[in-house]
Design an enzyme around this catalytic site. Structure first.
Site, PDB file in Angstrom:
ATOM      1  N   LYS A   1     -25.846  -7.009 -38.344  1.00  0.00           N
ATOM      2  CA  LYS A   1     -27.142  -6.717 -38.951  1.00  0.00           C
ATOM      3  C   LYS A   1     -28.016  -5.943 -37.964  1.00  0.00           C
ATOM      4  CE  LYS A   1     -30.977  -9.154 -41.278  1.00  0.00           C
ATOM      5  NZ  LYS A   1     -31.451 -10.488 -41.694  1.00  0.00           N
TER       6      LYS A   1
ATOM      7  N   SER B   1     -32.397 -10.946 -46.528  1.00  0.00           N
ATOM      8  CA  SER B   1     -32.558  -9.661 -45.874  1.00  0.00           C
ATOM      9  C   SER B   1     -31.273  -9.094 -45.266  1.00  0.00           C
ATOM     10  CB  SER B   1     -33.611  -9.791 -44.766  1.00  0.00           C
ATOM     11  OG  SER B   1     -33.185 -10.721 -43.766  1.00  0.00           O
TER      12      SER B   1
ATOM     13  N   SER C   1     -31.919 -15.783 -45.970  1.00  0.00           N
ATOM     14  CA  SER C   1     -31.395 -14.427 -45.814  1.00  0.00           C
ATOM     15  C   SER C   1     -29.906 -14.339 -45.524  1.00  0.00           C
ATOM     16  CB  SER C   1     -32.174 -13.688 -44.716  1.00  0.00           C
ATOM     17  OG  SER C   1     -33.502 -13.473 -45.118  1.00  0.00           O
TER      18      SER C   1
END
Length: 214
Positions: A75, A144, A168
């Site tokens: 990420k 996210s 998330s």
């Protein structure tokens, strides 16, 4: 896409080379990610060179760890010294950390090959990013950790790293139909990871196979 464990075993047994596996991953990404938009940065040259080094080490009977030669995604709020970390925001375009996050250092020590950075909602907050759900491009993969979940669900990589402050990891895993694991607070170090909440932020993992999470 087989599990990371089976992939590592196939490399160690000589059935596959890490170079072939990484090349095939990039080939699939090239065919599908224009629509999916799971990745915001890909390190083609660095990943292939690392894969070749992994194959050379193995030929010399040297194994770095349980992820020797296995490609993964990170990420884009996790610092990497050899790739930009922009936290999904144009405000940080071109930001290049000097050091790897602790989790990145440990993954490299385990033999993982980081293909690139996966898309995140800006600063891992509420505004959506462009990433689409591999199961239906009309839908969101959730956030996210959108890109990490989508990349695993699409078969680009067997596992990818995300983060969670308030759903998330578990939300995009659910939306994309894959496994998501959020460990207990403090189990995974967060040094070098964007801080949203000192008490809630945690690093998590996505996989299509349960065996990679246990």
């Amino acid at each position: 896409m087989i599990s990371a464990q089976r992939m590592a075993n196939s490399i160690l047994s000589g059935d596959k080379t890490s170079t072939d596996i990484v090349s095939q991953a990039f080939e699939l990404i090239g065919k599908t990610d224009d629509l999916l938009k799971a990745w915001v940065h890909l390190d083609y040259k660095g990943a292939i060179e690392t894969a070749k080094n992994m194959d050379e080490l193995l030929a010399d009977n040297r194994v770095l760890g349980p992820l020797h030669g296995v490609p993964i995604g990170l990420k884009d709020i996790i610092d990497t010294c050899d790739m930009p970390t922009e936290c999904g925001s144009s405000a940080l375009k071109g930001r290049q950390p000097e050091l790897d996050a602790v989790i990145v250092s440990r993954l490299k020590e385990a033999g993982a090959i980081i293909l690139g950075k996966t898309a995140t909602t800006p600063f891992a907050f509420m505004d959506p990013c462009e990433t689409r759900n591999p199961n239906n491009l009309s839908y969101s993969p959730g956030g996210s950790s959108s890109g990490s979940a989508a990349a695993v669900a699409a078969g680009h990589v067997p596992v990818a790293v995300g983060t969670q402050t308030n759903g998330s990891v578990i939300r995009p895993a659910s939306f994309c139909g894959i496994y998501g694991f959020k460990p207990s607070f403090g189990v995974v170090p967060r040094t070098g990871v964007l801080c949203t909440s000192e008490t809630l932020d945690q690093v998590g993992v996505f996989s299509r196979h349960y065996e990679d999470l246990v």
